[in-house]
Scaffold this active site. Structure first.
Site, PDB file in Angstrom:
ATOM      1  N   THR B  53       0.849  -1.192   0.000  1.00 51.01           N
ATOM      2  CA  THR B  53       0.000   0.000   0.000  1.00 51.01           C
ATOM      3  C   THR B  53       0.886   1.245   0.000  1.00 51.01           C
ATOM      4  OG1 THR B  53      -0.092   0.449   2.368  1.00 51.01           O
ATOM      5  CG2 THR B  53      -1.613  -1.235   1.526  1.00 51.01           C
ATOM      6  N   GLU B  54       0.272   2.368  -0.282  1.00 52.37           N
ATOM      7  CA  GLU B  54       0.989   3.650  -0.287  1.00 52.37           C
ATOM      8  C   GLU B  54       1.646   3.967   1.044  1.00 52.37           C
ATOM      9  OE1 GLU B  54      -1.539   6.930  -1.302  1.00 52.37           O
ATOM     10  OE2 GLU B  54      -2.620   5.592  -2.656  1.00 52.37           O
TER      11      GLU B  54
END
Lengths: 330, 264
Positions: B53-54
């Protein structure tokens, strides 16, 4: 030489904030760790005209914007993840009360890195070529915007590239899972850009869900990404990120995330929310009563609570923390 | 139409998107539908996908339903590494190491440019003015659109969302088409597909204009043309997308445990 930096929340806000300042959040995520309790106190003390630097919007910025405390904001994402649009922020932007300058998430992180390194600018490999580069809410008459992400020449290749301005907020209130009284901190879960923010900000205050003995930090020094030497004050505030989550400690409070965002959609709803959930408590016990003791037990029974296990033996009791806080005040 | 189908349009879109991901790839997903599509692929046909994920959550298998966000407890319970934003969207995406990203869109145009920032009445014009409706901003989607090897865009298929030209480019596709991306030196190659609730569009290799490649068992070329705000070209080899298999639906619903996408 003070033996600890523990301060009550209200005192930290009185001492380290002022109207018109550049204020940064814990550089956190819309559903994750953020020092929302600090934002509630900013509203309680009626701070105004803040220039908010938030890597992503959170319920804190949503509240501050909805309550009219912010006139300028810079952020990379202005929603609330699966909880949808941030109604307080949205209302402030659509009414023109708040100028929101858009960047992307990587842009915010590298601008903080640039501030931390005292660089004059940061080369931009993202945001260029899009309207993020061309349109500026802070300079609406410039199109394409000249001073937001200006073009510079790469001295090595001769190629034209974009340049980001570095960020150095006046104050960062950073949410951490665990801090010791000196200001060493451990974050469970992802850091997002709290590491860079802690180095970029002119002053740093930690808002910790739990206070631990310094021996804990000596046991896990690799995990101490924010050391005491850059920290001004430590505020103990359990459930400081509520209604957002704090991995290892508590889950997101789905019902309150929705209730809060719904309330912030209107001026009246915001006034009611501030009355009921911001101005209504006198101390930490009152705050926890407001969240609800059963609710706290439910949220604390989290799928990630095992993350806290290695640290539990060093967690100080509220009585020990009160004694240490009194020592600083004396 | 889809009334009698054993799956929803959003589920079909998520499965079609998940099919774009291959085993072993380094992949990044945003929140909501794109995360569902990504973790569906991992649960179904790409068990060794390297998901991130970011925020820098690596190796996670979500528990208890679709994650609330990119850092919530549902995705943090099984992670094998937590780092940070500069690491995830900088060291791994902006550097060119990430194979594929999935992003959502409020509005998309014929060159795959995505708007998630705001809706304006008519053209914005030559000064910044307040949007009629303020949306979420770019988040990490701009970074993924610039840096990921390829990008898959997911969007609900409605004429108002499929504009000839988006009013604000939050995340670049092929900009004005052709080789326009080259001006900016993006390491990513741009969007490889727009996957919608009605079908699949892919870019022409030279002009980079998106053309209709496939539709679903419950949709049709006519329905798609009627719901696209530009003069959409249809590929000579346009075809029907295979319906979800029982295995695919089971895998999707293991990820979407709470059924968030079945009501659509």
């Amino acid at each position: 030489m003070p033996s600890n930096k523990l301060l009550p929340l209200a005192e930290a806000v009185r001492r380290y904030t002022w109207d018109g300042m550049q204020y940064a959040s814990g550089a956190a995520l819309p559903v994750g760790s953020d020092a929302i309790a600090f934002g509630r106190e900013l509203v309680r003390q009626k701070r105004r005209d803040l220039h908010a630097i938030f890597h992503c919007n959170t319920q804190q910025l949503n509240l501050l914007a909805g309550a009219g405390a912010v006139s300028k904001a810079e952020c990379g994402f202005s929603g609330l993840e699966v909880f949808g649009f941030a109604n307080g922020l949205r209302r402030a932007v659509e009414s023109g009360q708040l100028a929101l300058e858009d960047y992307s998430n990587l842009a915010m992180a590298v601008r903080l890195l640039g501030g931390a390194m005292n660089w004059p600018f940061v080369p931009a490999t993202v945001n260029i070529g899009s309207d993020i580069q061309d349109r500026s809410a802070f300079a609406p008459d410039e199109y394409p915007a000249k001073h937001k992400i200006p073009t510079v020449t790469d001295p090595f290749s001769g190629r034209e590239i974009g340049a980001f301005s570095p960020l150095k907020p006046d104050l960062a209130a950073i949410h951490v899972s665990l801090a010791d009284p000196l200001g060493n901190a451990i974050m469970l879960g992802t850091e997002w850009s709290r590491f860079e923010l802690s180095r970029a900000a002119r002053k740093v205050i930690l808002i910790a869900d739990a206070i631990v003995d310094t021996d804990c930090m000596r046991q896990f020094p690799n995990l101490v990404r924010i050391p005491d030497i850059i920290v001004e004050a430590v505020v103990y505030h359990p459930f400081a990120a509520w209604p957002q989550s704090s991995p290892g400690l508590y889950d997101v409070d789905e019902a309150h995330m929705k209730l809060m965002n719904k309330a912030l959609a209107t001026e009246q709803g915001t006034a009611d929310y501030v009355r009921d959930f911001v101005d209504s408590y006198g101390d930490i016990d009152g705050y926890l009563d407001l969240i609800g003791r059963d609710n706290i037990a439910r949220l604390s029974d989290s799928a990630t609570s095992f993350l806290l296990d290695p640290f539990r033996q060093w967690i100080k009791t509220p009585e020990e923390i009160a004694a240490l806080t009194a020592e600083v005040a004396a | 139409m889809s009334e009698n189908l054993p799956y929803s349009r959003q589920e079909m879109m998520a499965i079609a998107t998940g099919r774009e991901l291959h085993d072993g790839e380094l992949a990044i997903f945003g929140v909501g539908l794109s995360m569902l599509a990504g973790y569906f692929a991992q649960a179904c046909h790409a068990p060794n996908i390297r998901a991130m994920t970011e925020g820098g959550v690596y190796g996670a298998t979500p528990v208890g339903g679709l994650p609330w966000g990119i850092e919530c407890n549902r995705i943090s319970a099984n992670a094998t590494s937590f780092t940070n934003a500069i690491d995830a969207i900088g060291f791994l995406v902006a550097s060119g190491r990430c194979d594929v990203g999935i992003i959502g869109a409020a509005q998309v145009d014929k060159f795959g440019n995505v708007n998630t920032t705001g809706i304006w009445e008519g053209e914005i014009g030559d000064r910044y003015r307040l949007p009629k409706t303020r949306l979420t901003g770019a988040g990490g989607a701009n970074d993924i659109a610039c840096g990921a090897g390829r990008v898959v865009i997911m969007v609900t298929h409605e004429a108002k969302r499929f504009a000839d030209k988006v009013s604000y480019i939050s995340s670049p596709g092929y900009l004005e088409g052709g080789n326009a991306r080259e001006r900016y030196g993006f390491v990513g190659k741009g969007p490889s597909a727009i996957i919608t609730t009605l079908g699949i569009l892919r870019p022409d290799p030279v002009s980079k204009e998106f053309i209709l490649e496939a539709y679903y068992a419950f949709s049709s070329v006519e329905e798609i043309l009627a719901n696209t705000g530009w003069d959409l070209k249809v590929s000579p080899s346009v075809h029907v997308v295979p319906e979800p298999t029982a295995e695919e639906l089971a895998a999707l619903r293991r990820v979407d445990q709470t059924g968030a996408l079945r009501k659509a």
